[in-house]
Scaffold this motif. Structure first.
Motif, PDB file in Angstrom:
ATOM      1  N   PRO A 113      -8.167  31.913  60.320  1.00 50.65           N
ATOM      2  CA  PRO A 113      -9.385  31.332  59.748  1.00 50.65           C
ATOM      3  C   PRO A 113     -10.647  31.774  60.515  1.00 50.65           C
ATOM      4  O   PRO A 113     -10.638  31.857  61.738  1.00 50.65           O
ATOM      5  CB  PRO A 113      -9.169  29.825  59.889  1.00 50.65           C
ATOM      6  CG  PRO A 113      -7.704  29.645  60.113  1.00 50.65           C
ATOM      7  CD  PRO A 113      -7.275  30.877  60.866  1.00 50.65           C
ATOM      8  N   GLY A 189      -8.053  29.600  51.824  1.00 53.65           N
ATOM      9  CA  GLY A 189      -8.260  28.160  51.732  1.00 53.65           C
ATOM     10  C   GLY A 189      -8.373  27.784  50.271  1.00 53.65           C
ATOM     11  O   GLY A 189      -9.026  28.471  49.487  1.00 53.65           O
ATOM     12  N   HIS A 216      -8.105  23.551  55.020  1.00 57.02           N
ATOM     13  CA  HIS A 216      -7.316  24.515  55.786  1.00 57.02           C
ATOM     14  C   HIS A 216      -5.982  24.716  55.067  1.00 57.02           C
ATOM     15  O   HIS A 216      -5.487  23.817  54.377  1.00 57.02           O
ATOM     16  CB  HIS A 216      -7.071  23.995  57.199  1.00 57.02           C
ATOM     17  CG  HIS A 216      -8.307  23.942  58.026  1.00 57.02           C
ATOM     18  ND1 HIS A 216      -8.363  23.333  59.255  1.00 57.02           N
ATOM     19  CD2 HIS A 216      -9.566  24.428  57.812  1.00 57.02           C
ATOM     20  CE1 HIS A 216      -9.577  23.445  59.762  1.00 57.02           C
ATOM     21  NE2 HIS A 216     -10.322  24.094  58.905  1.00 57.02           N
ATOM     22  N   SER A 218      -2.066  26.772  55.530  1.00 63.07           N
ATOM     23  CA  SER A 218      -1.143  27.626  56.281  1.00 63.07           C
ATOM     24  C   SER A 218      -0.161  28.360  55.369  1.00 63.07           C
ATOM     25  O   SER A 218       0.668  29.133  55.848  1.00 63.07           O
ATOM     26  CB  SER A 218      -0.354  26.783  57.291  1.00 63.07           C
ATOM     27  OG  SER A 218       0.409  25.790  56.614  1.00 63.07           O
ATOM     28  N   ARG A 257      -9.169  32.980  54.995  1.00 57.09           N
ATOM     29  CA  ARG A 257      -9.278  31.547  55.245  1.00 57.09           C
ATOM     30  C   ARG A 257     -10.487  31.231  56.123  1.00 57.09           C
ATOM     31  O   ARG A 257     -10.863  32.028  56.987  1.00 57.09           O
ATOM     32  CB  ARG A 257      -8.007  31.029  55.913  1.00 57.09           C
ATOM     33  CG  ARG A 257      -6.777  31.045  55.004  1.00 57.09           C
ATOM     34  CD  ARG A 257      -5.529  30.660  55.761  1.00 57.09           C
ATOM     35  NE  ARG A 257      -5.215  31.656  56.797  1.00 57.09           N
ATOM     36  CZ  ARG A 257      -4.269  31.489  57.715  1.00 57.09           C
ATOM     37  NH1 ARG A 257      -3.574  30.367  57.742  1.00 57.09           N
ATOM     38  NH2 ARG A 257      -4.036  32.448  58.603  1.00 57.09           N
ATOM     39  N   CYS A 259     -12.378  28.538  58.775  1.00 57.26           N
ATOM     40  CA  CYS A 259     -12.271  27.394  59.681  1.00 57.26           C
ATOM     41  C   CYS A 259     -13.416  26.449  59.348  1.00 57.26           C
ATOM     42  O   CYS A 259     -14.588  26.842  59.410  1.00 57.26           O
ATOM     43  CB  CYS A 259     -12.357  27.852  61.133  1.00 57.26           C
ATOM     44  SG  CYS A 259     -12.367  26.479  62.316  1.00 57.26           S
ATOM     45  N   GLU A 272      -5.416  19.073  53.717  1.00 58.03           N
ATOM     46  CA  GLU A 272      -4.780  20.387  53.740  1.00 58.03           C
ATOM     47  C   GLU A 272      -4.619  20.842  52.285  1.00 58.03           C
ATOM     48  O   GLU A 272      -4.493  20.021  51.371  1.00 58.03           O
ATOM     49  CB  GLU A 272      -3.419  20.311  54.421  1.00 58.03           C
ATOM     50  CG  GLU A 272      -3.478  20.051  55.911  1.00 58.03           C
ATOM     51  CD  GLU A 272      -4.018  21.231  56.701  1.00 58.03           C
ATOM     52  OE1 GLU A 272      -3.610  22.375  56.398  1.00 58.03           O
ATOM     53  OE2 GLU A 272      -4.846  21.015  57.601  1.00 58.03           O
TER      54      GLU A 272
END
Length: 289
Positions: A113, A189, A216, A218, A257, A259, A272
């Protein structure tokens, strides 16, 4: 009652924003037929006549393919249009919120990110347009928030605009009987649009500057599609519905992505991506079993 002018008023974000806050603010939602942002005279007149406290500039030509194929038109809308709005805001002392994009990082190769401090390196016309507009607007206005969105998702809603997004795209492919091809080599994201809209007025209270907004994540794109299939109750048909696209981004994984810790420090919190998808599916009662 404070006044908000929305450019790109018929779009995915603005139509939902206008519905949500129609009784909180006096809103002028200026769609493309009402306001051509490339027409400087029209922009000046519209902002002068309405005299908004805030202008949320969301009007843009966002299709990557269109922008790459029509760079002059894209520049006129995405850069010149934004500059026209900023100049008019300065004349009327209106505060401006410029909607930018994660795609300013399309050409960065170190992987996300990305924080706001990392220098963007866009490799598409759209990403380059957004980054150039950000720089020009900062030269024009002091009262400016630049907010870079992650990819927003949501469902069709009455009297609201729609745009391609991961959730609706996956569902429509299933409805069409079309096998979904999704790459495990892409990370983005993904943010439920109403999580952004519900908290958006908080931006008016934070310091001017550049902020990343959204969830965020993953999970790669293939994992996200698998999750959607599972959450709507079709997990036992995953292999039938979903196929890995191993060729796309094979040479270099795409990771754009963002942050979003900076804006979270001011109280804007986002689920998330996986939890946001579950929330949307639950709110729209999309589970089949």
């Amino acid at each position: 009652m404070e006044k908000i002018l929305l450019t790109g008023g018929n779009g995915f974000f603005c139509t939902r924003f206008a519905q949500r806050y129609q009784n909180t603010y006096e809103i002028l939602s200026a769609n493309t037929s009402m306001l051509d942002v490339t027409n400087e005279t029209q922009v000046n007149e519209t902002i002068k006549n309405f005299n908004p406290d805030y202008v949320i500039h969301a009007a843009a030509k966002a299709s990557t393919d269109f922008c790459n194929e029509n760079p002059e038109i894209a520049y006129k809308i995405n850069v010149t249009g934004a500059v026209n709005v900023a100049k008019a805001c300065k004349k009327m002392h209106s505060k401006m919120i410029f909607i930018s994009s994660e795609q300013v990082f399309n050409g960065n190769t170190n992987g996300g990110p990305y924080t706001e401090d990392i220098t963007p390196c866009p490799d598409t016309v759209y990403g380059k347009n957004k980054l150039e507009a950000e720089g020009l607007l900062k030269e024009i206005l002091d009262e400016l928030w630049i907010v870079r969105f992650t990819w927003l998702f949501g469902m069709p809603e009455r009297n609201c605009g729609m745009s391609p997004n991961i959730l609706w795209g996956t569902l429509t492919d299933i409805l069409k009987g079309k096998k979904i091809k999704a790459t495990p080599n892409e990370y983005r994201g993904l943010t439920y649009v109403h999580e952004v809209i519900d908290q958006f007025p908080m931006i008016f209270e934070i310091p001017y500057g550049t902020y990343h907004i959204g969830s965020h994540n993953s999970l790669n794109r293939y994992n996200i599609c698998s999750l959607i299939i599972k959450e709507i109750g079709l997990e036992d048909k995953t292999e039938e519905l979903l196929e890995k696209d191993l060729e796309k981004y094979k040479i270099h994984t795409r990771d754009i992505r963002l942050c979003t810790d900076k804006i979270r420090n001011y109280g804007l919190n986002f689920s998330e991506s996986s939890d946001g998808i579950k929330k949307c599916i639950k709110e729209f009662n999309l589970k089949l079993q």
